[in-house]
Design a protein around this motif. Sequence first.
Motif, PDB file in Angstrom:
ATOM      1  N   SER A  12       0.694  -1.254   0.024  1.00 41.11           N
ATOM      2  CA  SER A  12      -0.019   0.088  -0.019  1.00 41.11           C
ATOM      3  C   SER A  12       0.829   1.262  -0.009  1.00 41.11           C
ATOM      4  CB  SER A  12      -0.961   0.003   1.280  1.00 41.11           C
ATOM      5  OG  SER A  12      -0.245   0.157   2.325  1.00 41.11           O
ATOM      6  N   TYR A  46       4.691   3.318  -4.672  1.00 43.60           N
ATOM      7  CA  TYR A  46       4.486   3.813  -5.906  1.00 43.60           C
ATOM      8  C   TYR A  46       4.910   3.249  -7.130  1.00 43.60           C
ATOM      9  CZ  TYR A  46       2.569   7.742  -3.192  1.00 43.60           C
ATOM     10  OH  TYR A  46       1.988   8.397  -2.198  1.00 43.60           O
ATOM     11  N   GLU A  94       6.041   3.258 -11.119  1.00 45.61           N
ATOM     12  CA  GLU A  94       6.360   4.065 -12.665  1.00 45.61           C
ATOM     13  C   GLU A  94       6.420   3.222 -13.654  1.00 45.61           C
ATOM     14  OE1 GLU A  94       7.407   5.824 -15.408  1.00 45.61           O
ATOM     15  OE2 GLU A  94       9.638   5.390 -14.531  1.00 45.61           O
ATOM     16  N   ASP A  95       5.374   3.004 -14.441  1.00 44.52           N
ATOM     17  CA  ASP A  95       5.631   2.199 -15.427  1.00 44.52           C
ATOM     18  C   ASP A  95       6.473   2.237 -16.655  1.00 44.52           C
ATOM     19  OD1 ASP A  95       3.697  -0.067 -14.462  1.00 44.52           O
ATOM     20  OD2 ASP A  95       2.016   1.571 -14.955  1.00 44.52           O
ATOM     21  N   ASN A 145       7.857   9.623 -15.318  1.00 41.44           N
ATOM     22  CA  ASN A 145       6.494   9.133 -16.000  1.00 41.44           C
ATOM     23  C   ASN A 145       6.150  10.153 -16.964  1.00 41.44           C
ATOM     24  OD1 ASN A 145       4.696   7.348 -15.974  1.00 41.44           O
ATOM     25  ND2 ASN A 145       3.756   7.841 -14.057  1.00 41.44           N
ATOM     26  N   LYS A 205      -2.238  13.301  -6.660  1.00 42.83           N
ATOM     27  CA  LYS A 205      -2.836  12.100  -7.296  1.00 42.83           C
ATOM     28  C   LYS A 205      -2.128  11.858  -8.663  1.00 42.83           C
ATOM     29  CE  LYS A 205      -5.993  11.388  -3.670  1.00 42.83           C
ATOM     30  NZ  LYS A 205      -5.160  11.619  -2.565  1.00 42.83           N
ATOM     31  N   HIS A 206      -0.913  12.224  -8.746  1.00 46.90           N
ATOM     32  CA  HIS A 206      -0.543  11.627 -10.228  1.00 46.90           C
ATOM     33  C   HIS A 206      -0.274  10.646 -10.356  1.00 46.90           C
ATOM     34  CE1 HIS A 206      -1.013  16.232 -10.937  1.00 46.90           C
ATOM     35  NE2 HIS A 206      -0.379  16.466  -9.954  1.00 46.90           N
ATOM     36  N   LEU A 207       0.454  10.197  -9.201  1.00 50.52           N
ATOM     37  CA  LEU A 207       1.093   8.749  -9.269  1.00 50.52           C
ATOM     38  C   LEU A 207       0.150   7.640  -8.611  1.00 50.52           C
ATOM     39  CD1 LEU A 207       4.621  10.167  -7.622  1.00 50.52           C
ATOM     40  CD2 LEU A 207       4.350   9.419 -10.026  1.00 50.52           C
ATOM     41  N   ARG A 208       0.485   6.732  -9.127  1.00 49.06           N
ATOM     42  CA  ARG A 208      -0.304   5.339  -8.847  1.00 49.06           C
ATOM     43  C   ARG A 208       0.448   4.394  -7.905  1.00 49.06           C
ATOM     44  NH1 ARG A 208      -3.466   1.823 -13.507  1.00 49.06           N
ATOM     45  NH2 ARG A 208      -4.114   0.920 -11.572  1.00 49.06           N
ATOM     46  N   LYS A 209      -0.404   4.083  -7.027  1.00 50.96           N
ATOM     47  CA  LYS A 209       0.121   2.907  -6.033  1.00 50.96           C
ATOM     48  C   LYS A 209      -0.199   1.850  -6.323  1.00 50.96           C
ATOM     49  CE  LYS A 209       0.336   5.913  -1.999  1.00 50.96           C
ATOM     50  NZ  LYS A 209      -0.632   6.153  -0.573  1.00 50.96           N
ATOM     51  N   SER A 253      -3.520  -0.287  -6.260  1.00 54.28           N
ATOM     52  CA  SER A 253      -4.501   0.355  -6.905  1.00 54.28           C
ATOM     53  C   SER A 253      -4.777  -0.703  -8.406  1.00 54.28           C
ATOM     54  CB  SER A 253      -4.289   1.569  -7.299  1.00 54.28           C
ATOM     55  OG  SER A 253      -3.289   1.697  -8.550  1.00 54.28           O
ATOM     56  N   TYR A 254      -3.620  -1.744  -8.534  1.00 57.86           N
ATOM     57  CA  TYR A 254      -3.626  -2.677  -9.446  1.00 57.86           C
ATOM     58  C   TYR A 254      -4.514  -4.024  -8.895  1.00 57.86           C
ATOM     59  CZ  TYR A 254      -0.111   0.384 -11.990  1.00 57.86           C
ATOM     60  OH  TYR A 254       0.296   1.402 -12.388  1.00 57.86           O
TER      61      TYR A 254
END
Length: 311
Positions: A74, A77, A79-80, A105, A123-127, A130-131
């Motif tokens: 949780s 972060y 970064e794909d 990113n 809220k720019h980055l996904r944790k 969340s997947y």
Amino acid sequence: QLSDQQKMSESPLSQFREVYLPPALHPLNKTLVKGGKWKDVDSTQEKRRSFLHDFCKKYNSRKKLQTHLVRLVSRIYVEDRHKVLYCEVPKAGCSNWKRVLMVLNGLAASAHNISHDDVHYGKHLRKLDSYDLKGIHTRLQTYTKTIFVRDPMERLVSAFRDKFEHPNTYYHPVFGKAIIKKYRHNASEEALKTGSGVKFKEFIQYLLDSHRPVGMDIHWEQVSKLCYPCLINYDFIGKFETLEEDANYFLQLVGAPAELKFPKFKDRHSSDERTSAEVVRQYLKGLSKEERQLTYDFYYLDYLMFNYTSP
């Protein structure tokens, strides 16, 4: 006395007796590293990695993991583009790390133009939580995972100074009021109303209280409970004490653009003296010997895992 100390040392470790040993250490992929100047940083990195792995092997048993996977990840972060997972440890360079992730990113051109509020509330980055489960597993197995840590007492004092010695519309009314109400005898009406002016000793009383009037907070939660370093096999262990060189070496490892360097600026209260070992000493002076020992015990695992010298 010895047996009492042994009991104290053993209790924090019992939480790791129910977990599953991390898989074998993967060698770091260094194909993108250019130039020979990273030799020392790389050598330090390998020592940290094997130290943590040996520590986890020693204190873990082969029982199944009890903690739910989604909770484990949780604080991580994602970064794909460069396949990076970063576990956030507050007060260890996390604001600037999030700026760097935003640049990687493609969400910003430079780390220097991103405001504090944008970093933490944008809220720019996904944790990672969340997947879906497949997305979590795939990323854990294939992305480069990093964690940046800091001397536990320095991190604690830094968090206290940031949240309680400066005006704060969240920490004073939520934590400050509850702390003053429970631990300050004859508190003034003003202090009870605003929650401002919490003393370090009162903050430590709250931290060590098993019946805390308010819950825990990520700024002083143990790294062992934020990032689970014995369950998630971090590929790279950076330290706040060598933040810049560690971070810039890591950026090389993941193939970041050559012009992207880790920012040097202090995110907030930039005129304040940085929390150093000397600053920490001044704060610890106000505690009793027992309070100092219990605070160390609270962060015992963090000291052990990351090979920090006890204060």
